[in-house]
Enzyme design. Structure first.
Site, PDB file in Angstrom:
ATOM      1  CG  HIS A 200      -5.835  -1.471   9.379  1.00 55.06           C
ATOM      2  ND1 HIS A 200      -5.228  -1.968  10.517  1.00 55.06           N
ATOM      3  CD2 HIS A 200      -4.873  -0.778   8.724  1.00 55.06           C
ATOM      4  CE1 HIS A 200      -3.962  -1.595  10.545  1.00 55.06           C
ATOM      5  NE2 HIS A 200      -3.711  -0.881   9.475  1.00 55.06           N
TER       6      HIS A 200
HETATM    7  O1  RIB Z   1      -5.773   2.738  11.857  1.00 58.18           O
HETATM    8  C1  RIB Z   1      -6.256   2.231  10.637  1.00 58.18           C
HETATM    9  C2  RIB Z   1      -7.531   2.916  10.251  1.00 58.18           C
HETATM   10  O2  RIB Z   1      -7.299   4.299  10.045  1.00 58.18           O
HETATM   11  C3  RIB Z   1      -8.111   2.398   8.926  1.00 58.18           C
HETATM   12  O3  RIB Z   1      -9.505   2.530   8.957  1.00 58.18           O
HETATM   13  C4  RIB Z   1      -7.531   3.335   7.921  1.00 58.18           C
HETATM   14  O4  RIB Z   1      -8.351   3.448   6.752  1.00 58.18           O
HETATM   15  C5  RIB Z   1      -7.550   4.618   8.683  1.00 58.18           C
HETATM   16  O5  RIB Z   1      -8.860   5.169   8.573  1.00 58.18           O
END
Ligand code: RIB
Ligand code: CA
Length: 312
Positions: free
Chosen positions: A239
């Site tokens: 992500h």
């Molecule tokens: O939903 C994914 C996000 O939430 C990413 O940034 C992960 O590190 C958590 O912070």
């Protein structure tokens, strides 16, 4: 080639650690400052993890502590996925860098003025620190032209059926950022769920045998097992690497200009990034507050990740 000055705000976190290690090796970027926020795990853990990952990367970039809780909502972590410490149980060598005490929002503002509008902000955790900077310094939009966030989703969610963790954790701060006047490049689940690594690809990275890929291999075990257990296959999602890779390689991503509004009052919609992809709602104002990313060239991203982690 002129490097792009970048400030990274994160809640390190497994995927945050990969984004940080990538940013600190991409030759297109100059990481000028890093800040930690409560999110995946507590601020104490995210601050320590961020410092230790920066030390692992051999970088002297300063890390600043930010908010230890959301603006209004009670703080809820994501330790079930990132482990109690936030790095999936991996213990890193403690950073020997001096402990910074200046607040994240103050340090970010100071850097933004120093870089006189050229600095980009990457925010890959809850937006509490960024929103606090916007609230405390009304002229921040004069010095920050773009904020690239990992957060939200046009469709779906991963924390509730309608919300993604970073936005859900602090929806009020997120709404303040989207309404700040600073253009938001939103890397929501629509694109970050396409930015996955398979178990085999992680094993290939691990074969490089350095500390960075050891962290990736061990820290991602919980995520691989979790995704396999719910039928997604043995994969993990990068992500937080998406906004970092975008700044260095914008050609790898595509999306649409759109207005985004964060719901802060709904019962079964709180934390939703309501995205007007087809300008059905606010048709009067031509201005849109965001660019919403939807597509990624995953194969090219994997090739770049291979190059980055061979450098460690
Ligand atoms: O939903 C994914 C996000 O939430 C990413 O940034 C992960 O590190 C958590 O912070
Ligand atoms: Ca994160």
């Amino acid at each position: 080639m002129k490097k792009i000055p970048v400030w990274i705000d994160c809640d390190t976190g497994v995927d945050d650690s990969m984004a940080l290690m990538s940013a600190l090796r991409l030759e297109e970027l100059e990481v000028v400052g890093i800040s930690a926020v409560a999110g995946n795990v507590s601020l104490e853990n995210t601050f320590r993890n961020t410092r230790n990952v920066v030390a692992l990367a051999g970088s002297d970039v300063k890390v600043y502590p930010g908010a230890d809780r959301p603006w209004i909502k009670p703080y809820v972590d994501a330790s079930f996925f990132h482990g109690k410490d936030g790095l999936g149980g991996v213990i890193l060598k403690e950073s020997e860098a001096p402990i910074e005490t200046e607040h994240a929002w103050d340090a970010l503002y100071r850097a933004a003025k120093e870089y006189n509008g050229e600095m980009k902000v990457v925010a890959v955790g809850p937006l509490t620190n960024i929103a606090t900077a916007v609230a405390k310094y009304p002229d921040l939009p004069e010095y920050v032209s773009e904020i690239c966030i990992m957060g939200g989703a046009v469709i779906g969610g991963n924390t509730t059926p309608w919300s993604e963790f970073n936005i859900e954790c602090d929806p009020h701060a997120a709404q303040a950022v989207f309404k700040s006047g600073i253009h938001v490049v939103m890397f929501g689940l629509d694109v970050t769920m396409k930015a996955y690594l398979t178990g085999e690809e992680i094993a290939e990275l691990a074969s490089y045998g350095n500390e960075a890929v050891r962290l990736i291999e061990i820290a991602n075990r919980i995520g691989l097992d979790f995704n396999e257990s719910i039928g997604r296959g043995r994969i993990v999602h990068m992500h937080d690497s998406c906004p970092v890779l975008y700044l260095a390689h914008p050609e790898l991503f595509s999306g649409k200009r759109a207005n985004v509004h964060v719901e802060t009052r709904g019962f079964s919609s709180n934390g939703k990034t309501v995205t007007d992809l087809y300008s059905l709602f606010d048709t009067k104002s031509s201005a849109t507050n965001s660019t919403v990313m939807l597509e990624i060239d995953r194969e090219k991203v994997i090739d770049i990740m291979r190059e980055i982690f061979k450098k460690y």
